[in-house]
Design a protein around this motif. Structure first.
Motif, PDB file in Angstrom:
ATOM      1  N   ALA A 164       4.973  -7.177  -8.249  1.00  0.00           N
ATOM      2  CA  ALA A 164       3.723  -7.264  -7.493  1.00  0.00           C
ATOM      3  C   ALA A 164       3.263  -5.901  -7.004  1.00  0.00           C
ATOM      4  O   ALA A 164       4.070  -5.086  -6.542  1.00  0.00           O
ATOM      5  CB  ALA A 164       3.887  -8.210  -6.310  1.00  0.00           C
ATOM      6  N   LEU A 165       1.961  -5.686  -7.082  1.00  0.00           N
ATOM      7  CA  LEU A 165       1.323  -4.491  -6.523  1.00  0.00           C
ATOM      8  C   LEU A 165       0.333  -4.940  -5.467  1.00  0.00           C
ATOM      9  O   LEU A 165      -0.505  -5.808  -5.724  1.00  0.00           O
ATOM     10  CB  LEU A 165       0.585  -3.717  -7.621  1.00  0.00           C
ATOM     11  CG  LEU A 165      -0.347  -2.579  -7.163  1.00  0.00           C
ATOM     12  CD1 LEU A 165       0.449  -1.456  -6.512  1.00  0.00           C
ATOM     13  CD2 LEU A 165      -1.178  -2.055  -8.338  1.00  0.00           C
ATOM     14  N   VAL A 166       0.417  -4.343  -4.275  1.00  0.00           N
ATOM     15  CA  VAL A 166      -0.553  -4.580  -3.212  1.00  0.00           C
ATOM     16  C   VAL A 166      -1.316  -3.283  -2.993  1.00  0.00           C
ATOM     17  O   VAL A 166      -0.711  -2.236  -2.720  1.00  0.00           O
ATOM     18  CB  VAL A 166       0.127  -5.023  -1.902  1.00  0.00           C
ATOM     19  CG1 VAL A 166      -0.922  -5.210  -0.804  1.00  0.00           C
ATOM     20  CG2 VAL A 166       0.922  -6.311  -2.107  1.00  0.00           C
ATOM     21  N   ILE A 167      -2.626  -3.344  -3.118  1.00  0.00           N
ATOM     22  CA  ILE A 167      -3.465  -2.163  -2.914  1.00  0.00           C
ATOM     23  C   ILE A 167      -4.081  -2.255  -1.528  1.00  0.00           C
ATOM     24  O   ILE A 167      -4.856  -3.162  -1.234  1.00  0.00           O
ATOM     25  CB  ILE A 167      -4.563  -2.075  -3.990  1.00  0.00           C
ATOM     26  CG1 ILE A 167      -3.935  -2.004  -5.385  1.00  0.00           C
ATOM     27  CG2 ILE A 167      -5.456  -0.871  -3.744  1.00  0.00           C
ATOM     28  CD1 ILE A 167      -4.952  -2.020  -6.519  1.00  0.00           C
ATOM     29  N   GLY A 168      -3.721  -1.324  -0.654  1.00  0.00           N
ATOM     30  CA  GLY A 168      -4.215  -1.298   0.724  1.00  0.00           C
ATOM     31  C   GLY A 168      -3.117  -1.606   1.723  1.00  0.00           C
ATOM     32  O   GLY A 168      -2.486  -2.654   1.646  1.00  0.00           O
ATOM     33  N   GLY A 169      -2.918  -0.691   2.662  1.00  0.00           N
ATOM     34  CA  GLY A 169      -1.855  -0.840   3.652  1.00  0.00           C
ATOM     35  C   GLY A 169      -2.348  -1.181   5.038  1.00  0.00           C
ATOM     36  O   GLY A 169      -1.656  -0.926   6.016  1.00  0.00           O
ATOM     37  N   GLY A 170      -3.565  -1.768   5.131  1.00  0.00           N
ATOM     38  CA  GLY A 170      -4.003  -2.311   6.409  1.00  0.00           C
ATOM     39  C   GLY A 170      -3.219  -3.567   6.728  1.00  0.00           C
ATOM     40  O   GLY A 170      -2.258  -3.919   6.028  1.00  0.00           O
ATOM     41  N   LEU A 190       3.445  -1.045  -2.785  1.00  0.00           N
ATOM     42  CA  LEU A 190       2.261  -1.000  -1.929  1.00  0.00           C
ATOM     43  C   LEU A 190       1.615   0.369  -2.081  1.00  0.00           C
ATOM     44  O   LEU A 190       2.291   1.399  -1.972  1.00  0.00           O
ATOM     45  CB  LEU A 190       2.625  -1.276  -0.473  1.00  0.00           C
ATOM     46  CG  LEU A 190       1.422  -1.382   0.488  1.00  0.00           C
ATOM     47  CD1 LEU A 190       1.671  -2.430   1.565  1.00  0.00           C
ATOM     48  CD2 LEU A 190       1.100  -0.037   1.148  1.00  0.00           C
ATOM     49  N   ALA A 191       0.303   0.382  -2.318  1.00  0.00           N
ATOM     50  CA  ALA A 191      -0.438   1.626  -2.535  1.00  0.00           C
ATOM     51  C   ALA A 191      -1.453   1.843  -1.427  1.00  0.00           C
ATOM     52  O   ALA A 191      -2.222   0.940  -1.099  1.00  0.00           O
ATOM     53  CB  ALA A 191      -1.150   1.584  -3.888  1.00  0.00           C
ATOM     54  N   ASP A 192      -1.442   3.043  -0.859  1.00  0.00           N
ATOM     55  CA  ASP A 192      -2.439   3.411   0.149  1.00  0.00           C
ATOM     56  C   ASP A 192      -2.608   4.915   0.145  1.00  0.00           C
ATOM     57  O   ASP A 192      -1.624   5.655   0.016  1.00  0.00           O
ATOM     58  CB  ASP A 192      -2.018   2.927   1.539  1.00  0.00           C
ATOM     59  CG  ASP A 192      -3.198   2.879   2.514  1.00  0.00           C
ATOM     60  OD1 ASP A 192      -3.715   3.950   2.890  1.00  0.00           O
ATOM     61  OD2 ASP A 192      -3.604   1.772   2.892  1.00  0.00           O
ATOM     62  N   PHE A 222       2.218  -4.989 -13.795  1.00  0.00           N
ATOM     63  CA  PHE A 222       2.425  -5.951 -12.716  1.00  0.00           C
ATOM     64  C   PHE A 222       1.936  -7.349 -13.086  1.00  0.00           C
ATOM     65  O   PHE A 222       0.846  -7.523 -13.621  1.00  0.00           O
ATOM     66  CB  PHE A 222       1.712  -5.472 -11.444  1.00  0.00           C
ATOM     67  CG  PHE A 222       2.223  -4.163 -10.936  1.00  0.00           C
ATOM     68  CD1 PHE A 222       3.315  -4.111 -10.086  1.00  0.00           C
ATOM     69  CD2 PHE A 222       1.624  -2.968 -11.326  1.00  0.00           C
ATOM     70  CE1 PHE A 222       3.802  -2.898  -9.618  1.00  0.00           C
ATOM     71  CE2 PHE A 222       2.101  -1.751 -10.861  1.00  0.00           C
ATOM     72  CZ  PHE A 222       3.200  -1.726 -10.002  1.00  0.00           C
ATOM     73  N   ASP A 223       2.755  -8.346 -12.766  1.00  0.00           N
ATOM     74  CA  ASP A 223       2.353  -9.737 -12.964  1.00  0.00           C
ATOM     75  C   ASP A 223       1.269 -10.138 -11.969  1.00  0.00           C
ATOM     76  O   ASP A 223       0.416 -10.978 -12.270  1.00  0.00           O
ATOM     77  CB  ASP A 223       3.563 -10.663 -12.760  1.00  0.00           C
ATOM     78  CG  ASP A 223       4.719 -10.301 -13.654  1.00  0.00           C
ATOM     79  OD1 ASP A 223       4.639 -10.593 -14.859  1.00  0.00           O
ATOM     80  OD2 ASP A 223       5.702  -9.715 -13.151  1.00  0.00           O
ATOM     81  N   LEU A 224       1.328  -9.551 -10.777  1.00  0.00           N
ATOM     82  CA  LEU A 224       0.407  -9.895  -9.694  1.00  0.00           C
ATOM     83  C   LEU A 224      -0.093  -8.632  -9.020  1.00  0.00           C
ATOM     84  O   LEU A 224       0.711  -7.769  -8.636  1.00  0.00           O
ATOM     85  CB  LEU A 224       1.121 -10.782  -8.665  1.00  0.00           C
ATOM     86  CG  LEU A 224       0.373 -11.078  -7.355  1.00  0.00           C
ATOM     87  CD1 LEU A 224      -0.911 -11.849  -7.623  1.00  0.00           C
ATOM     88  CD2 LEU A 224       1.271 -11.845  -6.389  1.00  0.00           C
ATOM     89  N   VAL A 225      -1.406  -8.514  -8.865  1.00  0.00           N
ATOM     90  CA  VAL A 225      -2.010  -7.424  -8.105  1.00  0.00           C
ATOM     91  C   VAL A 225      -2.865  -8.039  -7.006  1.00  0.00           C
ATOM     92  O   VAL A 225      -3.698  -8.910  -7.266  1.00  0.00           O
ATOM     93  CB  VAL A 225      -2.888  -6.514  -8.988  1.00  0.00           C
ATOM     94  CG1 VAL A 225      -3.527  -5.413  -8.133  1.00  0.00           C
ATOM     95  CG2 VAL A 225      -2.069  -5.903 -10.114  1.00  0.00           C
ATOM     96  N   ILE A 226      -2.632  -7.613  -5.771  1.00  0.00           N
ATOM     97  CA  ILE A 226      -3.426  -8.060  -4.630  1.00  0.00           C
ATOM     98  C   ILE A 226      -4.259  -6.880  -4.143  1.00  0.00           C
ATOM     99  O   ILE A 226      -3.715  -5.872  -3.692  1.00  0.00           O
ATOM    100  CB  ILE A 226      -2.529  -8.598  -3.497  1.00  0.00           C
ATOM    101  CG1 ILE A 226      -1.776  -9.838  -3.976  1.00  0.00           C
ATOM    102  CG2 ILE A 226      -3.363  -8.909  -2.249  1.00  0.00           C
ATOM    103  CD1 ILE A 226      -0.806 -10.411  -2.951  1.00  0.00           C
ATOM    104  N   ASP A 227      -5.568  -7.008  -4.272  1.00  0.00           N
ATOM    105  CA  ASP A 227      -6.482  -5.939  -3.856  1.00  0.00           C
ATOM    106  C   ASP A 227      -6.976  -6.248  -2.445  1.00  0.00           C
ATOM    107  O   ASP A 227      -7.899  -7.045  -2.260  1.00  0.00           O
ATOM    108  CB  ASP A 227      -7.647  -5.841  -4.831  1.00  0.00           C
ATOM    109  CG  ASP A 227      -8.613  -4.704  -4.481  1.00  0.00           C
ATOM    110  OD1 ASP A 227      -8.428  -4.066  -3.430  1.00  0.00           O
ATOM    111  OD2 ASP A 227      -9.562  -4.478  -5.259  1.00  0.00           O
ATOM    112  N   ALA A 228      -6.371  -5.601  -1.466  1.00  0.00           N
ATOM    113  CA  ALA A 228      -6.749  -5.794  -0.073  1.00  0.00           C
ATOM    114  C   ALA A 228      -7.729  -4.725   0.392  1.00  0.00           C
ATOM    115  O   ALA A 228      -7.960  -4.574   1.598  1.00  0.00           O
ATOM    116  CB  ALA A 228      -5.507  -5.794   0.814  1.00  0.00           C
ATOM    117  N   ALA A 237      -8.391   0.000 -10.482  1.00  0.00           N
ATOM    118  CA  ALA A 237      -6.938   0.146 -10.475  1.00  0.00           C
ATOM    119  C   ALA A 237      -6.245  -1.200 -10.696  1.00  0.00           C
ATOM    120  O   ALA A 237      -5.219  -1.277 -11.385  1.00  0.00           O
ATOM    121  CB  ALA A 237      -6.480   0.760  -9.151  1.00  0.00           C
ATOM    122  N   SER A 238      -6.802  -2.262 -10.128  1.00  0.00           N
ATOM    123  CA  SER A 238      -6.211  -3.595 -10.279  1.00  0.00           C
ATOM    124  C   SER A 238      -6.211  -4.022 -11.739  1.00  0.00           C
ATOM    125  O   SER A 238      -5.190  -4.494 -12.265  1.00  0.00           O
ATOM    126  CB  SER A 238      -7.000  -4.620  -9.453  1.00  0.00           C
ATOM    127  OG  SER A 238      -6.926  -4.345  -8.079  1.00  0.00           O
TER     128      SER A 238
END
Length: 330
Positions: A164-170, A190-192, A222-228, A237-238
Motif C-alpha cells: 500500500a502507498l498513502v500519498i499525504g501525511g496529514g 507514506l509519501a509527503d 502497489f496493489d493499493l494507493v490512497i490519495d489523501a 503519481a497514484s
C-alpha cells in the motif's frame, strides 16, 4: 459567545459572536471541548471553497458536552454531517451520499466556538475517561476508516496481502496508514513533501516514509494507493504507482485539474474510487478504535487554545507545523 471566524481570504478573527441557536426542535446545544482544523477548513481560509462564504464560523471535527435535551450532561463526539434521514441512501446506511446533506461549518455555523447547535441524532457518546482532544479525532479517522473499508471490498486479494502507498501525511493520510496497519497490512509506504510531517509519520512506525519529490514511489508497484491529497500531481503519481488490476482510493480535494491517465486506468483494469466522509457506523467504530489504542498512541496532535487558532492557520498554510492535526480548545 467567543468564536474563531473566517472573515476573508487568509483572515481569521477571534471575536464575540451571537449565541448558537438550535434551528429546529430536534436540535440541541453542545459546549465544545475540543475541535480540529480540517483540510477543508484550510481550503475555505485560502478562498478555495465557494460553498463557505465569510463571515463564517468554520470547524466540524468536534467533541464536547451536551447542554440540553435527553442527552444533557453527556460527553459526545459530533457527527457534523446532517442528512435528511429518509432518502434511499440514508435508509441504506449511506448517509454520506444524501442529496440533502449539510455540514456544520459550511452553510451554517461550525464548531470553532464555545457552543454549536446540532441535531441530537448526530451525537455519539464518548467512552468514559476519554480525552476530548482524542475524541475529536474521530471525524478525520472515520474518513480513513471509510476509505479502507471501500478499498478492502475492491481489492482482488485480502487487504493484509496488499502493498500500500498513502500519498499525504496529514491526519486523514496518517490515519489511513494506521488503519491499514491495524488490518494487517505490513508493506506500507507514506509519501509527503513536508519534512516535519514525514518526521511525525516516522515516529508512528507505520512503515516506509518518503519524500516523493526526491524519492518517487516505484511505478506499477502497489496493489493499493490512497490519495489523501487530491491534486493533479498526486493523481498522476497514484496512476503511475498502482499495479495493473490495483485500486486507487481518492480522498483529497485539493483541486480538480486533471492528472488521470485514463488510458492506463482502462488498459490495466485499475479501479479508481472516489470516497467521501463516512457513515454513522464508521464514526462509532472509529471512536472505539481510538479509545482502545488500536490506531496507536495519538501523541502527535498539537493542542492550542481557540484564541490562537488564527496563528495555527497561518502555520499550516506556511508548512511550518509538523503536526498532522491541530486541536483547538475553547
Amino acid at each position: 459567545m467567543q468564536a474563531l471566524v473566517y472573515v476573508g481570504n487568509e483572515q481569521m478573527a477571534f471575536r464575540e459572536e451571537a449565541e448558537a441557536v438550535p434551528l429546529s426542535s430536534d436540535e440541541t446545544l453542545v459546549r465544545i471541548e475540543a475541535v480540529g482544523i480540517c483540510g477543508s477548513d484550510m481550503h475555505a481560509y485560502l478562498g478555495h471553497d465557494p460553498r463557505r462564504v465569510p463571515p463564517l464560523i468554520l470547524g466540524h471535527e468536534a467533541a464536547g458536552t451536551v447542554l440540553d435535551g435527553s442527552l444533557s450532561g453527556k460527553r459526545v463526539v459530533i457527527n457534523p454531517l446532517i442528512t435528511c434521514g429518509h432518502c434511499n441512501h440514508c435508509l441504506d446506511g449511506r448517509q454520506n451520499l444524501c442529496a440533502e446533506r449539510d455540514l456544520i461549518g459550511m452553510y451554517r455555523p461550525g464548531a470553532f466556538a464555545e457552543r454549536v447547535a446540532i441535531p441530537e441524532r448526530n451525537l455519539i457518546e464518548i467512552p468514559e475517561g476519554m480525552d476530548a482532544a482524542l475524541a475529536a479525532l474521530t471525524e478525520p479517522a472515520a474518513t480513513a476508516t471509510h476509505t479502507v473499508n471501500l478499498a478492502e471490498r475492491a481489492l482482488a486479494r485480502p487487504i493484509s496481502e496488499a502493498k500500500a502507498l498513502v500519498i499525504g501525511g496529514g491526519s486523514v493520510g496518517l490515519f489511513a496508514a494506521l488503519s491499514l496497519a491495524y488490518r494487517g497490512v505490513s508493506d506500507i509506504t507514506l509519501a509527503d513533501t513536508n519534512a516535519l510531517r514525514r518526521s511525525t509519520a516516522e515516529k508512528t512506525g507505520i512503515g516506509r516514509v518518503i519524500n516523493p519529490a526526491q524519492d518517487p514511489a516505484e511505478d506499477s508497484h502497489f496493489d493499493l494507493v490512497i490519495d489523501a491529497v487530491g491534486g493533479k500531481l498526486s493523481r498522476q503519481a497514484s496512476v503511475a504507482a498502482v499495479k495493473p488490476g490495483g485500486v486507487i482510493m481518492h480522498i483529497g480535494l485539493m483541486d480538480n485539474d486533471g492528472g488521470l491517465d485514463v488510458r492506463r486506468i482502462t488498459l490495466q483494469e485499475i479501479t479508481f474510487i472516489g470516497t467521501y466522509t463516512y457513515t454513522p457506523l464508521d464514526l462509532r467504530v472509529t471512536l472505539t478504535q481510538l479509545h482502545s489504542g488500536a490506531l496507536g498512541k495519538l501523541d502527535w496532535i498539537d493542542e492550542r487554545p481557540l484564541s490562537a487558532g488564527g496563528a495555527a492557520f497561518q502555520e499550516l498554510h506556511a508548512g511550518t507545523c509538523g503536526a498532522p492535526k491541530v486541536i483547538l480548545r475553547p
